[in-house]
Design an enzyme around this catalytic site. Structure first.
Site, PDB file in Angstrom:
ATOM      1  N   ARG A   1      49.770  44.747  64.270  1.00 57.87           N
ATOM      2  CA  ARG A   1      51.204  44.870  63.994  1.00 57.87           C
ATOM      3  C   ARG A   1      51.429  46.068  63.073  1.00 57.87           C
ATOM      4  O   ARG A   1      51.857  45.923  61.933  1.00 57.87           O
ATOM      5  CB  ARG A   1      51.676  43.601  63.340  1.00 57.87           C
ATOM      6  CG  ARG A   1      52.298  42.480  64.150  1.00 57.87           C
ATOM      7  CD  ARG A   1      51.883  42.164  65.495  1.00 57.87           C
ATOM      8  NE  ARG A   1      52.969  41.682  66.336  1.00 57.87           N
ATOM      9  CZ  ARG A   1      53.515  40.477  66.283  1.00 57.87           C
ATOM     10  NH1 ARG A   1      53.100  39.611  65.400  1.00 57.87           N
ATOM     11  NH2 ARG A   1      54.488  40.136  67.079  1.00 57.87           N
TER      12      ARG A   1
ATOM     13  N   ASP B   1      52.986  46.509  71.620  1.00 53.39           N
ATOM     14  CA  ASP B   1      52.984  45.165  71.058  1.00 53.39           C
ATOM     15  C   ASP B   1      53.658  44.179  72.021  1.00 53.39           C
ATOM     16  O   ASP B   1      54.869  43.954  71.985  1.00 53.39           O
ATOM     17  CB  ASP B   1      53.725  45.218  69.706  1.00 53.39           C
ATOM     18  CG  ASP B   1      53.715  43.897  68.984  1.00 53.39           C
ATOM     19  OD1 ASP B   1      53.299  42.891  69.579  1.00 53.39           O
ATOM     20  OD2 ASP B   1      54.134  43.877  67.814  1.00 53.39           O
TER      21      ASP B   1
ATOM     22  N   TYR C   1      52.014  37.507  58.336  1.00 56.80           N
ATOM     23  CA  TYR C   1      52.231  36.213  58.985  1.00 56.80           C
ATOM     24  C   TYR C   1      52.418  35.130  57.928  1.00 56.80           C
ATOM     25  O   TYR C   1      52.170  35.336  56.745  1.00 56.80           O
ATOM     26  CB  TYR C   1      51.037  35.854  59.864  1.00 56.80           C
ATOM     27  CG  TYR C   1      50.951  36.672  61.130  1.00 56.80           C
ATOM     28  CD1 TYR C   1      51.747  36.364  62.220  1.00 56.80           C
ATOM     29  CD2 TYR C   1      50.067  37.737  61.228  1.00 56.80           C
ATOM     30  CE1 TYR C   1      51.673  37.102  63.383  1.00 56.80           C
ATOM     31  CE2 TYR C   1      49.984  38.486  62.399  1.00 56.80           C
ATOM     32  CZ  TYR C   1      50.785  38.157  63.474  1.00 56.80           C
ATOM     33  OH  TYR C   1      50.712  38.889  64.621  1.00 56.80           O
TER      34      TYR C   1
HETATM   35  P1  NAD Z   1      55.160  34.311  64.726  1.00 55.08           P
HETATM   36  O1  NAD Z   1      55.493  34.120  66.164  1.00 55.08           O
HETATM   37  O2  NAD Z   1      53.732  34.297  64.312  1.00 55.08           O
HETATM   38  O3  NAD Z   1      55.915  33.186  63.879  1.00 55.08           O
HETATM   39  C1  NAD Z   1      57.324  33.059  63.946  1.00 55.08           C
HETATM   40  C2  NAD Z   1      57.881  32.838  62.568  1.00 55.08           C
HETATM   41  O4  NAD Z   1      57.567  31.521  62.125  1.00 55.08           O
HETATM   42  C3  NAD Z   1      57.341  33.778  61.494  1.00 55.08           C
HETATM   43  O5  NAD Z   1      58.414  34.500  60.951  1.00 55.08           O
HETATM   44  C4  NAD Z   1      56.694  32.832  60.479  1.00 55.08           C
HETATM   45  O6  NAD Z   1      56.868  33.288  59.153  1.00 55.08           O
HETATM   46  C5  NAD Z   1      57.469  31.562  60.737  1.00 55.08           C
HETATM   47  N1  NAD Z   1      56.833  30.336  60.230  1.00 55.08           N
HETATM   48  C6  NAD Z   1      55.523  29.957  60.250  1.00 55.08           C
HETATM   49  N2  NAD Z   1      55.361  28.761  59.660  1.00 55.08           N
HETATM   50  C7  NAD Z   1      56.591  28.350  59.267  1.00 55.08           C
HETATM   51  C8  NAD Z   1      57.084  27.200  58.610  1.00 55.08           C
HETATM   52  N3  NAD Z   1      56.267  26.199  58.223  1.00 55.08           N
HETATM   53  N4  NAD Z   1      58.410  27.143  58.351  1.00 55.08           N
HETATM   54  C9  NAD Z   1      59.242  28.147  58.708  1.00 55.08           C
HETATM   55  N5  NAD Z   1      58.846  29.249  59.349  1.00 55.08           N
HETATM   56  C10 NAD Z   1      57.542  29.353  59.621  1.00 55.08           C
HETATM   57  O7  NAD Z   1      55.871  35.608  64.163  1.00 55.08           O
HETATM   58  P2  NAD Z   1      56.039  37.037  64.820  1.00 55.08           P
HETATM   59  O8  NAD Z   1      57.348  37.135  65.481  1.00 55.08           O
HETATM   60  O9  NAD Z   1      54.830  37.309  65.631  1.00 55.08           O
HETATM   61  O10 NAD Z   1      56.069  37.948  63.528  1.00 55.08           O
HETATM   62  C11 NAD Z   1      55.040  37.819  62.552  1.00 55.08           C
HETATM   63  C12 NAD Z   1      55.100  38.955  61.550  1.00 55.08           C
HETATM   64  O11 NAD Z   1      54.742  40.177  62.154  1.00 55.08           O
HETATM   65  C13 NAD Z   1      56.461  39.180  60.953  1.00 55.08           C
HETATM   66  O12 NAD Z   1      56.276  39.548  59.619  1.00 55.08           O
HETATM   67  C14 NAD Z   1      57.008  40.320  61.728  1.00 55.08           C
HETATM   68  O13 NAD Z   1      58.007  41.024  61.031  1.00 55.08           O
HETATM   69  C15 NAD Z   1      55.740  41.133  61.842  1.00 55.08           C
HETATM   70  N6  NAD Z   1      55.802  42.093  62.940  1.00 55.08           N
HETATM   71  C16 NAD Z   1      55.487  43.396  62.663  1.00 55.08           C
HETATM   72  C17 NAD Z   1      55.496  44.339  63.687  1.00 55.08           C
HETATM   73  C18 NAD Z   1      55.149  45.756  63.402  1.00 55.08           C
HETATM   74  O14 NAD Z   1      55.155  46.185  62.267  1.00 55.08           O
HETATM   75  N7  NAD Z   1      54.769  46.524  64.396  1.00 55.08           N
HETATM   76  C19 NAD Z   1      55.830  43.958  64.954  1.00 55.08           C
HETATM   77  C20 NAD Z   1      56.154  42.621  65.203  1.00 55.08           C
HETATM   78  C21 NAD Z   1      56.123  41.700  64.186  1.00 55.08           C
END
Ligand code: NAD
Length: 380
Positions: free
Chosen positions: A128, A136, A232
């Protein structure tokens, strides 16, 4: 000799996507690839074989029905889900396979990829980082899932989302709570708001507060910081969970629509909504649980089904991006194109392991499991 790239027909249940769409094929062929499509690979995404044959590519795309013919001399194989073992066994050592794997769910497959000496890039491992954003696939697919979650929820409700003023009085807007504000959750918040709902968002990562607010939603602040590694979330302690529940119950029970998207990499989905909380929800409320593939975020969710608990409807569909197969396939194909572009130079394959993206995305190579977590899982 040109590089032969093969696109497989998906054969797992609930999978309608295809790893390449005709409009992306021309860009792939410009890298110097000779592209072969397994017969009917696009049908579930409503792409007929002829559409591939009509794609503007040099050389033109070819369709093959027989697997041995399709896979003979293949250098690169594209799929969405991991290919069947019988398919992998037809590939020569050193063939590059790109697909989602999820090693924790597929230890036998990882061993097979290792033992067949295939070079597998697992799409869920793309780091990420900014430079990898165009590759991605987790994000491209999650954004579509979040959008769909809001639409599905709105059609399951027996009420409308926006405020409406009529001759007989006004209808108040629906309240929509989104739990888990990653890529899918933020898209769900944006879509529910566009449909006119009053939106609230909640996540254990406090940095999501600003993101939710920028989409016009209120952030539910529980005072718990659940940030883990790599941006995460981490697993919460029982005490933290209690503290959160005390704040959340009120918001859960006031909501008309709840969309949950919470995930922790490599772990089952955390349970965010208890049975007792559902029992106290409004009559007619709807929960869309987008975490069904990991077991679901609600204690009452039945992954893959829509159930009625009292007057509350809980929908927990599997593989939501596949339900939007046309766009999901297009975005996935573009993610693959950008990743393949990292290792094809001057119409030749050149795997540069100093490239962070390739080094972190590779799962197996030359008879070894390269990803540390998968290696521990499979080899102990
Ligand atoms: P994910 O699918 O892994 O999870 C979805 C969301 O669920 C996350 O925001 C997580 O914090 C939340 N979560 C987990 N346990 C929880 C709980 N007990 N209660 C409430 N919420 C809970 O997430 P994702 O969409 O894959 O994104 C993960 C991270 O990666 C984020 O910080 C996102 O901003 C980052 N990201 C970065 C890039 C990049 O820089 N290229 C791209 C995509 C995502």
């Amino acid at each position: 000799m040109s590089i032969k790239l093969v696109v497989l027909t998906e054969n797992r249940p609930h999978e309608r996507r295809v790893a390449l769409v005709p409009q992306v094929a021309s860009k792939l062929s410009a890298l110097g690839l000779d592209i072969w499509i397994q017969q009917d690979a696009g049908l579930a995404s409503r792409i007929p074989n002829q559409a591939y044959l009509d794609a503007s590519a040099t050389p033109p795309l070819q369709i093959a029905a027989s697997l041995p013919e399709l896979l003979q001399n293949a250098h690169i194989v594209l799929a969405v889900q991991p290919p069947a073992a019988e398919t992998l066994k037809l590939l020569a050592p050193g063939t590059i396979v790109l697909c989602f794997v999820y090693a924790q769910r597929e230890p036998e497959l990882v061993k097979l990829l290792r033992d067949l000496q295939l070079t597998c890039f697992a799409m869920e491992l793309v780091p990420r980082i900014s430079r990898a954003q165009a590759m991605d696939a987790l994000s491209s697919q999650a954004a579509l899932a979040g959008y769909y979650g809001a639409l599905l929820g709105s059609t399951q409700l027996a009420r409308i989302l926006p405020m409406m003023t009529t001759a007989v009085g006004s209808i108040r807007p629906a309240k929509c709570l989104v739990m888990g504000l990653g890529v899918a959750g933020l898209q769900a918040l944006a879509t529910a708001r566009r449909l006119g709902a009053v939106t609230e968002g909640y996540d254990v990562r406090p940095d999501t507060k600003e993101q939710a607010e920028s989409l016009g939603a209120k952030f539910v602040d529980t005072g718990v910081d659940g940030r883990g590694e790599g941006g995460y979330a981490r697993e919460l302690t029982a005490e933290e969970q209690q503290k959160i529940q005390a704040v959340l119950t009120k918001h859960i029970q006031q909501a008309d629509l709840i969309i949950t998207t919470a995930a922790i990499p490599g772990r089952p989905s955390p349970k965010l909504i208890s049975k007792a909380q559902v029992d106290g929800m409004k009559n007619g409320a709807v929960i869309v649980d987008l975490a069904a593939d990991g077991g679901g975020n609600c204690e009452y969710s039945v992954p893959g089904e829509t159930v009625q608990i009292g007057q509350v409807t809980i929908a927990a569909p599997f593989n939501v991006p596949s339900l939007l197969a046309e766009h999901a396939s297009e975005l996935y194909a573009k993610n693959l194109l950008n990743l393949i572009g990292l290792f094809i130079k001057d119409a030749a394959i050149n795997l540069d392991w100093d490239d962070e993206i390739l080094a972190k995305t590779v799962l197996t190579h030359q008879g070894e499991i390269k990803n540390a977590a998968a290696k521990t899982l499979v080899e102990g």
